[in-house]
Design a protein around this motif. Structure first.
Motif, mmCIF file in Angstrom:
data_model
loop_
_atom_site.group_PDB
_atom_site.id
_atom_site.type_symbol
_atom_site.label_atom_id
_atom_site.label_comp_id
_atom_site.label_asym_id
_atom_site.label_seq_id
_atom_site.Cartn_x
_atom_site.Cartn_y
_atom_site.Cartn_z
ATOM 1 N N VAL A 6 0.840 -1.212 0.000
ATOM 2 C CA VAL A 6 0.000 0.000 0.000
ATOM 3 C C VAL A 6 0.869 1.252 0.000
ATOM 4 C CG1 VAL A 6 -1.836 1.264 1.250
ATOM 5 C CG2 VAL A 6 -1.677 -1.223 1.477
ATOM 6 N N ILE A 7 0.464 2.257 -0.754
ATOM 7 C CA ILE A 7 1.056 3.598 -0.604
ATOM 8 C C ILE A 7 -0.038 4.523 -0.110
ATOM 9 C CG2 ILE A 7 2.033 5.602 -1.810
ATOM 10 C CD1 ILE A 7 3.659 3.670 -3.511
ATOM 11 N N ILE A 8 0.224 5.189 1.023
ATOM 12 C CA ILE A 8 -0.716 6.187 1.549
ATOM 13 C C ILE A 8 -0.186 7.549 1.113
ATOM 14 C CG2 ILE A 8 -1.837 7.160 3.600
ATOM 15 C CD1 ILE A 8 -0.964 4.684 5.174
ATOM 16 N N VAL A 9 -1.031 8.323 0.461
ATOM 17 C CA VAL A 9 -0.617 9.683 0.075
ATOM 18 C C VAL A 9 -1.249 10.652 1.067
ATOM 19 C CG1 VAL A 9 -0.499 11.386 -1.775
ATOM 20 C CG2 VAL A 9 -0.589 8.936 -2.338
ATOM 21 N N GLY A 10 -0.404 11.327 1.861
ATOM 22 C CA GLY A 10 -0.882 12.278 2.872
ATOM 23 C C GLY A 10 -0.712 11.713 4.265
ATOM 24 N N ALA A 11 -0.219 12.559 5.181
ATOM 25 C CA ALA A 11 -0.093 12.168 6.595
ATOM 26 C C ALA A 11 -0.769 13.215 7.467
ATOM 27 C CB ALA A 11 1.372 11.971 6.984
#
Ligand SMILES: Cc1cc2nc3c(=O)[nH]c(=O)nc-3n(C[C@H](O)[C@H](O)[C@H](O)COP(=O)(O)OP(=O)(O)OC[C@H]3O[C@@H](n4cnc5c(N)ncnc54)[C@H](O)[C@@H]3O)c2cc1C
Length: 343
Positions: A6-11
């Protein structure tokens, strides 16, 4: 090129809550954040308080405690987010903006640029966009909007001490700014396009702003819009027609909302509906029309104008839906809507 699940864009808070959930589910992920964690909150004026009560903005089950029992300030919440990252030892790449996402043979390629300009490419089976809904201020498009004394963000209230400030807008952020600046010794006036402050103004702000306007301590120009901003005054036009007014102002704060940046959604083929660019997704799984591409947090609402309805406080369930979908489990039950007046 490295491949991850998974790649999460935004923290932002929702992206971090998702990172904790993926870590707990032992799903491999990489998290890319254009700024620092909680960047949208870092951009708020100093000492701004959340409107939501603390239990509604906690993430990953970690409680928020404060010395004052008041709603959290920006500073307290940023410290809280740092604590959550430390507690769960979350890995992330901050100051790395995602510029492009493509999909081929069930695999996404995500292109990003680091703070020093290095371009990176990573592959993933799933991508989750938690990019928020406040990428840029809503522009009025009036002459003078870019003058140096005009801003869409309130600076430290000290900046405006014993100066004249015209605030354009009448919703919560505008009203809160008016009250804070009044108490900081500023001569405040407000221009708002409607005939009164809207019902949505929080119940703890309304009595005070109404009292200060009624007693002339703050001047409100209801049913007016700015048509030109000059270095020392602002021309207001009555909405219903009539004579223009020239209001003296040393600073002008345009507090009229924000727009989302939906360019990554558009680029990867997510269908966006209506003028607000609301992404099309399955409410049970948060998966968009692009298989394997999910959306979570306030990004689900695109640009929220004329009334914000999607906040962190009603987005927590997105995390459980995404993890359930990725692990092949049934979606969690939909939470009951909350009817707290601060919600
Ligand atoms: C003054 C003020 C008061 C508020 N009060 C409340 C409140 O009381 N309750 C409430 O629920 N909400 C409130 N909000 C709204 C609140 O900011 C959002 O609810 C919350 O931040 C949403 O979290 P999020 O994680 O969905 O998105 P965000 O916090 O917006 O996070 C999105 C993140 O994605 C990053 N990002 C964007 N594009 C890219 C990219 N291309 N590559 C990498 N990273 C990217 C951004 O830098 C950002 O860190 C308030 C907002 C303001 C301005």
């Amino acid at each position: 090129m490295t491949t991850t699940e998974v790649i999460i864009v935004g923290a932002g808070p929702l992206g971090l809550e998702l990172a904790v959930a993926l870590k707990r589910a032992r799903i491999d992920y990489v998290q890319l954040e254009a700024g620092q964690i909680g960047q949208a909150i870092l951009d708020w004026p100093a000492m701004t308080r959340w409107f939501s009560s603390s239990d509604r903005i906690t993430i990953a089950g970690v409680p928020i405690q404060s010395v004052s029992q008041e709603k959290c300030t920006r500073e307290e919440y940023l410290a809280y987010l740092r604590g959550v990252v430390m507690q769960f030892d979350l890995d992330m790449c901050t100051y790395e903006r995602v510029l492009g996402i493509t999909r081929k043979d069930d695999l996404f390629t995500v292109t990003s640029r680091t703070r020093v300009g290095t371009m990176c490419k990573r592959a993933a089976r799933y991508v989750v966009l938690t990019t928020g809904g406040m990428a840029a201020p809503n522009r009025l498009g009036v002459h003078g909007e870019d003058l140096p004394h005009v801003s869409h963000w309130m600076a430290d209230p000290h900046t405006y001490f014993r100066r004249r400030v015209l605030i354009v807008g009448g919703r919560n952020s505008a009203v809160e700014a008016a009250l804070r600046l009044y108490h900081a010794g500023t001569k405040v006036s407000i221009s708002y396009r409607d005939a009164a402050f809207p019902d949505k103004v929080k119940y703890w702000l309304r009595p005070e702003i109404e009292y200060l306007v009624k007693t002339g301590r703050i001047t409100a120009y209801f049913e007016t819009v700015p048509i030109v901003i000059l270095p020392e005054h602002v021309e207001l036009r009555p909405v219903g027609g009539g004579r223009h007014m020239s209001i003296p102002a040393d600073f002008v704060l345009l507090m009229v909302g924000y727009v989302a940046d939906m360019s990554l959604f558009r680029q990867v083929g997510v269908e966006l509906s209506g003028v607000r660019d609301v992404p099309v997704y399955d409410e049970q799984t948060m998966q968009t029309n692009v298989p394997g591409l999910f959306v979570a947090g306030t990004a689900t609402a695109g640009t929220q104008q004329s009334g914000v309805r999607v906040f962190l406080e009603n987005c927590h369930v997105h995390v459980d839906r995404i993890v359930a979908s990725m692990t092949g489990n049934p979606p969690p039950p939909t939470p009951e809507p909350v009817s707290l007046p601060e919600a």
